[in-house]
Write a protein that holds these residues in place. Structure first.
Motif, short mmCIF file in Angstrom:
data_model
loop_
_atom_site.label_atom_id
_atom_site.label_comp_id
_atom_site.label_asym_id
_atom_site.label_seq_id
_atom_site.Cartn_x
_atom_site.Cartn_y
_atom_site.Cartn_z
N HIS C 290 -3.63 -18.30 33.74
CA HIS C 290 -3.43 -18.36 35.19
C HIS C 290 -2.03 -18.90 35.52
N GLU C 291 -1.68 -20.00 34.84
CA GLU C 291 -0.38 -20.60 35.09
C GLU C 291 0.74 -19.63 34.73
N PHE C 292 0.54 -18.95 33.62
CA PHE C 292 1.54 -17.98 33.17
C PHE C 292 1.74 -16.89 34.24
N LEU C 293 0.61 -16.37 34.73
CA LEU C 293 0.71 -15.25 35.68
C LEU C 293 1.34 -15.70 37.00
N LEU C 294 0.96 -16.90 37.46
CA LEU C 294 1.55 -17.39 38.71
C LEU C 294 3.06 -17.51 38.57
N ARG C 295 3.48 -18.04 37.40
CA ARG C 295 4.92 -18.20 37.20
C ARG C 295 5.59 -16.83 37.13
N PHE C 296 4.92 -15.90 36.48
CA PHE C 296 5.50 -14.56 36.35
C PHE C 296 5.71 -13.93 37.73
N ILE C 297 4.66 -14.05 38.58
CA ILE C 297 4.76 -13.44 39.91
C ILE C 297 5.93 -14.05 40.69
N ALA C 298 6.08 -15.37 40.59
CA ALA C 298 7.17 -16.04 41.30
C ALA C 298 8.53 -15.57 40.76
N GLN C 299 8.62 -15.45 39.42
CA GLN C 299 9.90 -15.02 38.84
C GLN C 299 10.20 -13.57 39.19
N ASN C 300 9.15 -12.77 39.25
CA ASN C 300 9.34 -11.37 39.62
C ASN C 300 9.86 -11.27 41.07
N ASN C 301 9.30 -12.10 41.96
CA ASN C 301 9.80 -12.12 43.34
C ASN C 301 11.26 -12.56 43.39
N ALA C 302 11.58 -13.57 42.58
CA ALA C 302 12.95 -14.06 42.57
C ALA C 302 13.89 -12.96 42.10
N LEU C 303 13.43 -12.17 41.14
CA LEU C 303 14.25 -11.06 40.67
C LEU C 303 14.48 -10.06 41.81
N GLY C 304 13.42 -9.80 42.57
CA GLY C 304 13.56 -8.89 43.73
C GLY C 304 14.62 -9.40 44.70
N ASP C 305 14.60 -10.71 44.96
CA ASP C 305 15.60 -11.30 45.86
C ASP C 305 17.01 -11.15 45.28
N ALA C 306 17.10 -11.38 43.96
CA ALA C 306 18.41 -11.31 43.31
C ALA C 306 18.98 -9.90 43.38
N ILE C 307 18.09 -8.91 43.24
CA ILE C 307 18.54 -7.51 43.33
C ILE C 307 19.08 -7.24 44.74
N ALA C 308 18.32 -7.69 45.74
CA ALA C 308 18.76 -7.49 47.12
C ALA C 308 20.11 -8.16 47.35
N GLU C 309 20.27 -9.35 46.81
CA GLU C 309 21.51 -10.11 46.98
C GLU C 309 22.67 -9.40 46.28
N GLN C 310 22.41 -8.98 45.05
CA GLN C 310 23.46 -8.38 44.22
C GLN C 310 23.98 -7.08 44.82
N TYR C 311 23.06 -6.31 45.41
CA TYR C 311 23.48 -5.02 45.94
C TYR C 311 23.57 -5.02 47.46
N LEU C 312 23.63 -6.22 48.04
CA LEU C 312 23.91 -6.38 49.47
C LEU C 312 22.92 -5.65 50.39
#
Lengths: 283, 487, 313
Positions: C290-312
């Motif tokens: 459970h802990e692993f999956l929660l962390r994964f989901i959060a990191q996946n969201n952060a990656l989504g934000d980073a993509i948006a940021e990187q490509y403006l």
């Protein structure tokens, strides 16, 4: 008369606002009725501030903020020596033909009521006519800071019979143009010696009169502009001569604080550095 | 209208069988094709054409018609043919007209000599809503104001073409010129190949290359290296969006919206995945009033704050230049013959339609008197709105317009109803004459004027109607300009 | 490429993937619900579907009940629910429409057809048979979309951004599906086989179209920890977290090659992949699924934000 002006505008944004671009018409030009001894604009955030001259010949700046900011302070301060020229404006660059100032704009459209007012002031003597117009507006429209807003047009303000200096100036302009008199909006400062430290952002109108050129009429006070007036920018209406017009991306809600102070001081001998008045008294 | 000149048959009537002897030389091939094609075949071709347009998605939005936000402009498969000699005259006249329109803009925003000389009344220009006073004193790159102009022409007899209207702001319709040709090549290859024997149909597909070259030629002094050009659209919901994406695609440039752009340090940039990219030339299909909320309409979301600064700083060319509306204003139109004489020193090659300026009291009196035979136009209206066609108006409509004219005469002009030429058109009952106009597109770059041989022919599909506007039931035709040596 | 176009492509990929996931989830649920309640079927299955779609709060707020009719409508046709198949397809089509010239005609037609076909089903509740037909239709149309994109789109930024959205959304869907059922995946001492959870596991495999794949990979009966292993750590399994991250890294690398330099999103994605590669299923259970999956989901969201940021975006 020697006037010290201190003008502070504070923008606060709910969230950081990006891509801020502002057109600033905050810098007075020297002309026969005023000479600008010192003037500066300070912006609180990193960016590019570029001067340019607009179509009317106003000294303007464009400001581009570099990054996203949650607060922006524009601080304008300066010192001007004014002379009473009984309202006559001379020594200004006039890049536009006078007929341009006969155009109507959405803010200065004369409705039937304003046209009637204008007709009632018709006079074969243009100077007398202009004074009658100014006094008519002065008498018919009461000063009231609470009924109109910056985008209120002349017809609405006249219907209300109340408004601020911007509204009175625009009503006068609408009426004058109806009579075929080129007229324009002036934004500036007003600092009478008997009321030191009062709120000093002000607006009035200039009418082009045969033989005299542009003459400044202040319908709020019912007088021609004199020693207490510092002329900053002109335009077809208040939006055209607006001290600040800006745009931004994001930032959410905005709160705005403006404080403008003018102070008449005894004319020091030239060369003495101006003492900048305190500007902490924001409301 | 009885007596209108028909471009295929001259003044001969339409009969069940076309008399080859009556057909004008330039239409011989078309007439043979029509004679040999069965009505069923023509009907099939028409359906195929419609299918093609639906598939590629050429639709337009009709304002004020909530039930049909995406409608197809009817396409008539019988081409309109213009001979090489006729085109040579048009080309010369269009070049002269656009040179004059551009010179007029340059003068109005510059030294204003034509006002001083009394060619146009000063107040009509300086107080005109279309005059952009922010541009007074500005000189665009290459001295070019009207980069793309669409001139609406009507023909009243074999020798006479008249200019009905100039479109010097953001004229549209060029995508129809290009797509109509595409469809004709697919649907009637046999006709096209027969024409080839007679000198050939001059191609129009070079238009987009010419447009791009025109836009690059007016890159601002501040541009570095190969100029970057982008096309600014108001967005997906604009009636001409298809054309915007079509042109951007054909030119290989970005189709941008206001939100894709920003100005920093007096330079225009677009937001790309590789970071901000500088834009040197903006081919805008957005009206002046929406271009820069810091100067024009503050509520505009279609423009870019600071755009005018980038233009005035010499870092950006906007095409067409801001303020060209003064040149195609309906109130200015009637002064065009004088404007052409003043700036080109020659007599106008293309005539103006005689026009009464209702701002002049004698003209107003005459217009009020003769209204049932005139067309009355509002000077600030467009697209067939705010217009009265006297012969087709009811007594009530005439009355209403009389009142409007008396109240605000300066807002109206009037023109005689013209016997617009007709072209053979496929209608439900067969082939019949229908009134047409023509909008050729004229390009002006730093190195002069280019005109693609062709244009948009609009046809009034209703019998007897003169209103060709697509928003009012008009259709389009392919327009063939024949090569020299042809018929 | 204009950032707006890149964002449209990325979201087109995400919406299409989400619509596809919802189709599979509903299909598997219809099957599970046919079993007795004691086997996890009946209305319990519908509650489970809502949780697997991660829309429990919104569903509760809508005042509906965990019945086939309510849940089916909410997840498939409800035009007021932004997470319904209908809404996803509508958004996907709107994004595609503004990109018309970037997409091939076939790719555009596929998504347009999916939308037009779905509209024929209206926006009201349907009977189970119609719902099945709807799911089939949408799945077929989306396969056509994927196929058209795969066959005809140029392998350049247009394609990479679309696929990037697909993979990121896919990782999110799989992680949420697993997290909802993590408790039945924990290794136990009790005899597996006749367990009541058996049907839950097979349902889960069915949602990610992995019922057969499981047998191919493990050649064994369904065991919960192996289900977790398959959906998290097996690169052969296209919907596993690790496969999604291999794809994401690949697409971001391609984009970086065109852009000339990698950015924070590239580094985040690579770190995510390396973490998955360095993990074994045993370690993962020790750490806590459970802990692993929660962390994964959060990191996946952060990656989504980073993509948006990187490509403006």
């Amino acid at each position: 008369m020697r006037l010290l002006i201190d003008h502070r505008t504070v923008y606060r944004y709910e969230r950081p606002a990006a891509g801020i671009v502002q057109i600033l018409k905050l810098t007075p030009r020297s002309c026969d009725s005023q000479s600008v001894l010192a003037w500066r604009i300070d912006v609180s955030v990193e960016g590019v501030l570029k001067p340019f001259t607009d179509a009317h010949g106003n000294l303007a700046h464009v400001f581009y903020a570099d990054g996203a900011v949650s607060e922006l302070v524009l601080h304008v301060s300066g010192e001007v020596i004014t002379t009473d020229t009984t309202g006559i404006v001379s020594g200004t660059p006039e890049p536009l033909p006078k007929a341009i100032y006969l155009r109507t704009t959405p803010l200065t459209e004369a409705d039937a009521a304003i046209r009637t007012l204008a007709e009632s002031c018709r006079d074969p003597d243009p100077v007398a006519e202009a004074h009658r117009l100014m006094l008519a507006v002065h008498e018919r429209v009461a000063f009231d800071p609470d009924v109109t807003h910056p985008s209120t047009d002349a017809a609405t303000a006249f219907r209300l019979g109340r408004g601020v200096c911007q509204d009175l100036a625009q009503i006068l302009i609408a009426a004058a143009r109806h009579l075929g008199r080129p007229a324009r909006y002036v934004s500036g400062h007003y600092a009478p010696p008997d009321h030191p430290e009062q709120e000093a952002a002000h607006a009035w109108a200039e009418l082009a009169l045969p033989g005299l050129g542009w003459v400044a009429f202040d319908p709020t006070h019912g007088v021609c502009a004199g020693e207490a007036h510092v002329r900053v920018a002109v335009g077809l209406d208040s939006a055209d001569a607006a001290p600040i017009r800006g745009a931004r991306r994001g930032g959410g809600a905005e709160t705005l604080q403006v404080s403008v102070h003018g102070r008449a001081v005894a004319s020091d001998p030239p060369g003495v550095p101006p003492s900048v008045p305190s500007a902490e008294a924001t409301q | 209208m009885a007596g209108a000149f028909d471009e295929m048959l001259g003044s001969s009537p339409y009969a069940d069988r076309l008399d080859p002897a009556a057909v004008r030389p330039v239409y011989q091939a078309v007439a043979r094709w029509l004679a040999s094609a069965s009505p069923e075949l023509l009907a099939t071709r028409r359906r195929q054409a419609e299918l093609f347009f639906r598939r590629i998605g050429i639709t337009f939005a009709v304002y004020g018609d909530p039930d049909a936000t995406e409608r197809l402009i009817p396409f008539d498969i019988i081409p309109r043919v213009i001979s090489a000699e006729e085109w040579a005259l048009l080309e010369e006249g269009l070049t002269q007209r656009v040179e004059a329109l551009n010179a007029f803009c340059a003068d109005v925003y510059g030294p204003r000599e034509c006002l001083r000389a009394g060619v146009v009344p000063e107040d009509l220009v300086l107080r005109n809503p279309q005059l952009c006073w922010h541009q007074l004193g500005f000189r665009p790159a290459g001295g070019v104001w009207t980069h793309v102009t669409g001139i609406d022409l009507v023909r009243t007899d074999p020798a006479t073409w008249m200019v009905l209207e100039d479109n010097a702001r953001t004229p549209s319709g060029v995508s129809y010129m290009l797509e109509n040709r595409e469809v004709m090549l697919r649907l009637a290859p046999e006709l096209v190949s027969e024409e080839l024997r007679d000198g050939g149909i001059r191609p129009v597909e070079t238009y987009t290359d010419m447009l791009l070259a025109t836009l690059k030629s007016v890159a601002p002094p501040g541009a570095r290296g190969e100029p970057v050009v982008a096309l600014l659209t108001p967005g997906l919901h604009n009636s001409a969006y298809y054309e915007h994406s079509f042109l951007a695609d054909r030119m290989g440039i970005e189709l941008v919206e206001g939100s894709d752009l920003f100005v920093h340090d007096d330079v225009l940039f677009m937001r790309t995945t590789a970071g901000p990219q500088r834009v040197d030339v903006l081919y805008r299909r957005v009206d002046d009033a929406f271009l820069d909320p810091l100067v024009f309409r503050p509520d505009s979301l279609l423009g870019v704050p600071g755009l005018l600064r980038a233009v005035h700083a010499g870092n950006l060319t906007v095409a067409n230049a801001i303020g060209t509306g003064i040149a195609d204003d309906k109130a200015i139109y009637s002064y065009m013959p004088g404007i052409i004489r003043f700036f080109t020193g020659r007599e106008p090659i293309l005539a103006n339609v005689p026009t009464w300026r209702c701002r002049e009291p004698e003209a107003l009196a005459e217009v009020l008197d003769r209204m049932p035979e005139l067309v009355v136009k509002q000077v600030d209206g467009s697209g067939g709105y705010g217009m009265l066609v006297g012969p087709q108006a009811t007594a009530e409509e005439l009355d209403r317009f009389r009142q409007r004219l008396k109240a605000e005469p300066h807002r109206f002009i009037a023109q005689p109803t013209l016997a617009l030429s007709t072209c053979p058109t496929l209608v439900d009952s067969g082939i019949a004459p229908r009134h047409v106009d023509l909008r050729p597109f004229v390009l002006m770059g730093a190195h002069g004027i280019t005109i693609v041989p062709g244009g948009l022919t609009r046809v009034a599909l209703k019998e007897g109607s003169f209103v060709v506007n697509s928003s009012q039931g008009g259709g389009t035709k392919d327009t063939w300009v024949m090569g020299p040596g042809g018929t | 490429m204009l950032s707006r176009n890149a964002a449209n492509l990325y979201w087109l990929g995400r919406y299409v993937e989400r619509a596809d996931y919802l189709c599979r989830l509903l299909e598997a649920t219809i099957r599970l619900a046919a079993l007795p309640a004691s086997h996890g079927g009946a209305d319990g299955a519908w509650e489970s579907a809502i949780r697997s779609a991660a829309v429990a709060d919104r569903f509760a707020a809508s005042g509906r009940r965990f019945t086939e009719a309510d849940v089916g409508h909410f997840l498939a046709l409800d035009p007021t629910h932004p997470g319904s198949i209908r809404s996803c397809l509508e958004m996907a089509r709107t994004n595609a429409r503004s990109l018309r010239t970037a997409l091939t005609l076939e790719t555009w037609q596929a998504i347009n057809t999916a939308w037009l076909e779905l509209q024929r089903f209206g926006t009201e509740e349907t009977d189970p048979l119609t719902l099945m037909r709807l799911l089939d239709t949408v799945k077929q149309a989306l396969l056509a979309f994927d196929g058209a994109a795969h066959r005809n789109q140029l392998r350049e930024a247009t394609y990479w951004f679309m696929r990037l959205g697909t993979s990121l959304e896919r990782a999110d869907n799989t992680a949420r599906l697993l997290d909802h059922k993590y408790h039945i995946l924990l290794p136990r001492t009790e005899r597996v086989g006749g367990s009541l959870d058996y049907f839950q596991w097979t349902t889960m495999l069915r949602v990610v179209s992995a019922n057969t794949a499981y047998r191919w990979v493990y050649r064994d009966s369904v065991k919960p920890w192996l289900v977790a292993d398959l959906l998290i750590l097996k690169p052969q399994m296209p919907r596993s977290l690790i496969a999604c991250y291999e794809d994401i890294v690949f697409y971001l690398d391609r984009l970086a090659r065109e852009r000339g330099r990698p950015g924070p999103a590239n580094r985040l994605a690579l770190a995510g992949l390396q973490r998955l590669q360095a993990t074994s299923i045993d370690e993962l259970f020790q750490e806590g699924l459970h802990e692993f999956l929660l962390r994964f989901i959060a990191q996946n969201n952060a990656l989504g934000d980073a993509i948006a940021e990187q490509y403006l975006f």
